[in-house]
Write a protein that holds these residues in place. Structure first.
Motif, mmCIF file in Angstrom:
data_model
loop_
_atom_site.group_PDB
_atom_site.id
_atom_site.type_symbol
_atom_site.label_atom_id
_atom_site.label_comp_id
_atom_site.label_asym_id
_atom_site.label_seq_id
_atom_site.Cartn_x
_atom_site.Cartn_y
_atom_site.Cartn_z
ATOM 1 N N LEU A 427 15.742 39.283 18.522
ATOM 2 C CA LEU A 427 16.922 38.689 19.158
ATOM 3 C C LEU A 427 17.766 39.763 19.837
ATOM 4 C CD1 LEU A 427 17.757 36.204 16.285
ATOM 5 C CD2 LEU A 427 17.024 35.566 18.602
ATOM 6 N N ALA A 428 17.895 40.900 19.164
ATOM 7 C CA ALA A 428 18.699 41.991 19.728
ATOM 8 C C ALA A 428 18.095 42.491 21.035
ATOM 9 C CB ALA A 428 18.794 43.136 18.719
ATOM 10 N N GLN A 429 16.785 42.684 21.027
ATOM 11 C CA GLN A 429 16.143 43.221 22.229
ATOM 12 C C GLN A 429 16.310 42.273 23.422
ATOM 13 O OE1 GLN A 429 14.910 46.232 22.652
ATOM 14 N NE2 GLN A 429 15.314 46.772 20.517
ATOM 15 N N ALA A 430 16.105 40.986 23.168
ATOM 16 C CA ALA A 430 16.226 40.017 24.273
ATOM 17 C C ALA A 430 17.657 40.007 24.809
ATOM 18 C CB ALA A 430 15.804 38.634 23.803
ATOM 19 N N ALA A 431 18.640 40.094 23.895
ATOM 20 C CA ALA A 431 20.049 40.070 24.326
ATOM 21 C C ALA A 431 20.404 41.340 25.098
ATOM 22 C CB ALA A 431 20.960 39.907 23.110
ATOM 23 N N VAL A 432 19.954 42.479 24.601
ATOM 24 C CA VAL A 432 20.283 43.739 25.294
ATOM 25 C C VAL A 432 19.620 43.774 26.668
ATOM 26 C CG1 VAL A 432 20.013 46.243 25.216
ATOM 27 C CG2 VAL A 432 20.721 45.010 23.159
ATOM 28 N N LEU A 433 18.382 43.314 26.724
ATOM 29 C CA LEU A 433 17.714 43.283 28.040
ATOM 30 C C LEU A 433 18.506 42.415 29.017
ATOM 31 C CD1 LEU A 433 13.967 42.946 26.992
ATOM 32 C CD2 LEU A 433 14.916 44.804 28.369
ATOM 33 N N ALA A 434 19.001 41.300 28.533
ATOM 34 C CA ALA A 434 19.699 40.366 29.429
ATOM 35 C C ALA A 434 21.098 40.853 29.800
ATOM 36 C CB ALA A 434 19.789 38.997 28.769
ATOM 37 N N PHE A 435 21.827 41.326 28.808
ATOM 38 C CA PHE A 435 23.260 41.543 29.046
ATOM 39 C C PHE A 435 23.673 43.011 29.128
ATOM 40 C CE2 PHE A 435 22.775 37.516 26.574
ATOM 41 C CZ PHE A 435 22.864 36.680 27.678
ATOM 42 N N GLY A 436 22.812 43.895 28.666
ATOM 43 C CA GLY A 436 23.058 45.320 28.814
ATOM 44 C C GLY A 436 24.377 45.789 28.227
ATOM 45 N N ARG A 437 24.865 46.875 28.760
ATOM 46 C CA ARG A 437 26.124 47.470 28.281
ATOM 47 C C ARG A 437 26.765 48.169 29.470
ATOM 48 N NH1 ARG A 437 27.947 50.712 23.676
ATOM 49 N NH2 ARG A 437 29.391 49.201 22.767
ATOM 50 N N THR A 438 27.974 47.820 29.770
ATOM 51 C CA THR A 438 28.618 48.407 30.953
ATOM 52 C C THR A 438 29.216 49.778 30.604
ATOM 53 O OG1 THR A 438 30.765 47.470 30.420
ATOM 54 C CG2 THR A 438 29.286 46.103 31.769
ATOM 55 N N ALA A 439 29.601 50.527 31.647
ATOM 56 C CA ALA A 439 30.211 51.840 31.447
ATOM 57 C C ALA A 439 31.515 51.696 30.652
ATOM 58 C CB ALA A 439 30.476 52.506 32.795
ATOM 59 N N GLU A 440 32.260 50.640 30.930
ATOM 60 C CA GLU A 440 33.528 50.447 30.199
ATOM 61 C C GLU A 440 33.251 50.246 28.718
ATOM 62 O OE1 GLU A 440 32.801 48.485 33.095
ATOM 63 O OE2 GLU A 440 33.691 50.269 34.029
ATOM 64 N N GLU A 441 32.236 49.461 28.429
ATOM 65 C CA GLU A 441 31.926 49.211 27.018
ATOM 66 C C GLU A 441 31.449 50.494 26.325
ATOM 67 O OE1 GLU A 441 30.660 44.473 27.411
ATOM 68 O OE2 GLU A 441 29.158 46.044 27.711
ATOM 69 N N VAL A 442 30.694 51.287 27.064
ATOM 70 C CA VAL A 442 30.205 52.547 26.487
ATOM 71 C C VAL A 442 31.391 53.480 26.238
ATOM 72 C CG1 VAL A 442 28.742 54.573 26.914
ATOM 73 C CG2 VAL A 442 27.930 52.295 27.563
ATOM 74 N N ARG A 443 32.302 53.546 27.218
ATOM 75 C CA ARG A 443 33.492 54.408 27.077
ATOM 76 C C ARG A 443 34.352 53.963 25.898
ATOM 77 N NH1 ARG A 443 33.964 54.016 32.794
ATOM 78 N NH2 ARG A 443 32.980 55.899 33.583
ATOM 79 N N ALA A 444 34.450 52.640 25.750
ATOM 80 C CA ALA A 444 35.304 52.095 24.679
ATOM 81 C C ALA A 444 34.819 52.543 23.299
ATOM 82 C CB ALA A 444 35.328 50.574 24.769
ATOM 83 N N ASP A 445 33.570 52.965 23.209
ATOM 84 C CA ASP A 445 33.034 53.485 21.936
ATOM 85 C C ASP A 445 33.439 54.931 21.698
ATOM 86 O OD1 ASP A 445 31.663 51.260 21.372
ATOM 87 O OD2 ASP A 445 29.693 52.009 21.974
ATOM 88 N N GLY A 446 34.158 55.527 22.679
ATOM 89 C CA GLY A 446 34.529 56.929 22.568
ATOM 90 C C GLY A 446 33.426 57.876 22.982
ATOM 91 N N THR A 447 32.484 57.383 23.782
ATOM 92 C CA THR A 447 31.373 58.226 24.230
ATOM 93 C C THR A 447 31.889 59.289 25.204
ATOM 94 O OG1 THR A 447 29.955 56.304 24.105
ATOM 95 C CG2 THR A 447 29.107 58.142 25.395
ATOM 96 N N PRO A 448 31.517 60.568 25.023
ATOM 97 C CA PRO A 448 31.937 61.604 25.990
ATOM 98 C C PRO A 448 31.520 61.215 27.409
ATOM 99 C CG PRO A 448 30.719 62.569 24.141
ATOM 100 C CD PRO A 448 30.656 61.090 23.978
#
Ligand code: F6P
Length: 545
Positions: A427-448
């Motif tokens: 389920l996770a793989q299908a969802a990630v393939l479909a919806f991905g992760r935007t730069a804002e969402e990645v930044r919101a995790d505190g990613t350098p």
């Protein structure tokens, strides 16, 4: 029955319409599509024969689906479907009917083709198979020394191997665990040699499976197996240790197998559509006739659905049309098969033949060369293993791959909560393939900041999710029939003959002509400079052995 061959799909109104719809769709994200249609998940899920098929993560809208259904109508897909079920010679280049659906008709059904009730013939062979399987399973059919058969080796290739090998793995849970089943296909001598290692000839039965009984690999492996039996048990043992599955009784007899021990099928069964014919004898011996019937019933349930369900809810029709959309309008060249079921480890290989030997064509039935894309490349591995191998490319590669996920809700062999872990991963793989992760969402995790672009997941990668209760024979039959009919729909839209395979013939003929040259270094060579040089290099290396 006369059927009109489908013509050039690109000349239809719906093809032009789909071309228009594809332009904005290429720029649209599945995120937006889901946001606009809040109940999209259930709305795009269809059920057939116990398969729960979620198409919501495909990049299609209602408008696209309507245009695809219109395309099916303009290309006469449903008329062609009916012609197939009725026994018309829709395999035009071989002038043959295409009636694998008759193999799974229930007992008592009849289907008359050219004055013959082929359903009765099918059940006659199934009855003989059941009788033989029971005798082997119960130890009544013994080897020449009277010992029980404990090893069954299917010798065949292509459709005479991939279906039985896949089905044995898929249904291994239901098999007689005292028995060993092996599948020998390759003309590489290690295949047969390794298969025979450690086996007792007195307990070993060979099924030589070949529709034509003329396939080099199969006949050569069968010859080696015969010698193995003769060396151990003598010439007189052959009859007890060899049975054949073929449409060609004369060649079976010529090989030295008693035709009383031959299980027949018919030229209207294509090799890659034959796993539920006598080609499935090893499957029946493994799981027994009753479970084999359940397998056939699963196929039949989807046949009935494909034949009678309304186009709007017809699962194979929708699956095939979406495959055309992905290939021709979204330019997606490959399709990954991702079964979250270790028992389905051979399914990708099986589906490679089914899909690519069927729809890997570039000339239409009317003889014209196509100027659009046809069959996609199918490949895959079971999850979760694939996740730790090629999923990186699925998620972030430059090529978009369409994916088919398969999952069963119930573990056959439960251990802790491992089935739930398996499901969570799918389920996770299908969802990630479909919806991905935007730069804002990645930044919101505190990613350098320098890592942000590396962690962005583009998403918008389409998939179909097939969920069923449990990997049972019925579910396997339903799953395979779903793919068979999806392949049919694609071929019918493209106007190609999904049931011939001329493309494999030239290579076979050339191998036959190269063999004597390889074996005689004095023969002059006159092919291309690459092949000739490789022959000489092979001869030099071979001579060092
Ligand atoms: O080479 C392709 C092919 O003809 C397949 O279509 C078929 O499944 C396979 O070879 C094996 O053929 P046979 O069952 O006649 O040995």
């Amino acid at each position: 029955m006369n059927i009109t061959e489908p013509g050039d799909p690109t000349r239809t109104r719906s093809w032009a319409r789909l071309g228009q719809l594809a332009v904005p769709m290429r720029a649209r994200e599945l995120r937006e599509i889901f946001a606009e249609e809040p109940a999209r998940g259930p709305a795009w899920t269809l059920d057939a024969a116990g398969l729960h098929v979620d198409f919501s993560k495909q990049r299609v809208t209602r408008e696209v689906m309507d245009a695809l259904l219109e395309l099916a109508s303009e290309q006469g897909v449903l008329e062609r479907r009916d012609a197939m079920f009725a026994g018309a010679h829709i395999n035009a280049t071989e002038d043959r009917a295409v009636l694998h659906t008759a193999l799974r008709l229930p007992l008592g059904a009849s289907l008359e083709v050219d004055g013959i009730d082929i359903a009765a013939e099918v059940h006659d062979v199934l009855g003989r198979m059941a009788n033989f399987s029971d005798r082997v399973r119960q130890g009544e059919w013994t080897g020449a020394t009277g010992e029980r058969i404990l090893n069954v080796i299917n010798i065949g290739i292509g459709g005479s191997d991939l279906g039985p090998a896949m089905a044995y793995e898929a249904l291994r849970y239901y098999s007689d665990r005292q028995m060993t089943f092996k599948f020998v296909s390759n003309v590489d001598p290690t295949d047969i040699t390794e298969a025979l290692l450690g086996l007792d000839p007195a307990q070993t039965l060979f099924i030589v499976a070949s529709k034509t009984f003329g396939t080099q690999e199969t006949l050569t492996n069968a010859k080696a197996a015969r010698q193995w039996i003769v060396d151990a048990l003598g010439e007189g043992a052959v009859g007890k240790h060899f049975v054949a599955v073929s449409t060609n009784a004369e060649r079976v007899a010529g090989f030295g197998i008693d035709t009383d021990n031959m299980f027949g099928f018919w030229d209207w069964v294509g090799g890659r559509y034959s796993m539920e014919s006598a080609i499935g004898l090893s499957t029946m011996i493994a799981i027994g006739p009753q479970r084999f019937r359940e397998l056939l019933d699963g196929f039949h349930a989807v046949d009935q659905h494909f034949r009678y369900a309304d186009p709007a809810v017809n699962v194979p029709l929708r699956m095939g049309l979406i495959a055309v959309w992905n290939r021709d309008f979204l330019d997606i060249p490959t399709n990954a098969v991702l079964p979250y079921a270790q028992f389905l480890s051979r399914l990708p290989a099986y589906l490679q033949q089914l899909t690519m030997e069927s729809n890997g064509k570039s000339v239409r039935c009317d003889g014209a060369r196509v100027d659009y894309n046809t069959g996609a490349i199918y490949w895959g591995e079971p999850g979760t293993n694939g996740q730790h191998s090629f999923y990186q490319l699925l998620h972030q590669g430059t090529e978009v791959v369409a994916c088919d996920f398969m999952l069963f809700a119930q573990a056959l062999e439960p251990v802790y909560d491992m089935q739930d872990m398996l499901a969570a991963n799918a389920l996770a793989q299908a969802a990630v393939l479909a919806f991905g992760r935007t730069a804002e969402e990645v930044r919101a995790d505190g990613t350098p900041e320098d890592l942000v672009p590396h962690k962005v997941m583009p998403g918008n990668r389409p998939s179909t999710f097939i969920l069923a209760a449990r990997l049972e024979p019925h579910a396997l039959g339903a799953l395979i029939a779903l793919y068979e009919h999806s392949v049919f729909v694609q071929g019918a839209v493209w106007g190609i003959d999904s049931f011939d395979q001329w493309g494999v013939e030239l290579g076979k003929a050339m191998a036959n002509s190269i063999l004597p040259d390889l074996q005689d270094a004095d023969r002059p060579l006159d092919r291309d400079s690459s092949t000739d040089a490789l022959i000489r290099a092979y001869q030099a290396l071979h001579a060092q052995a």
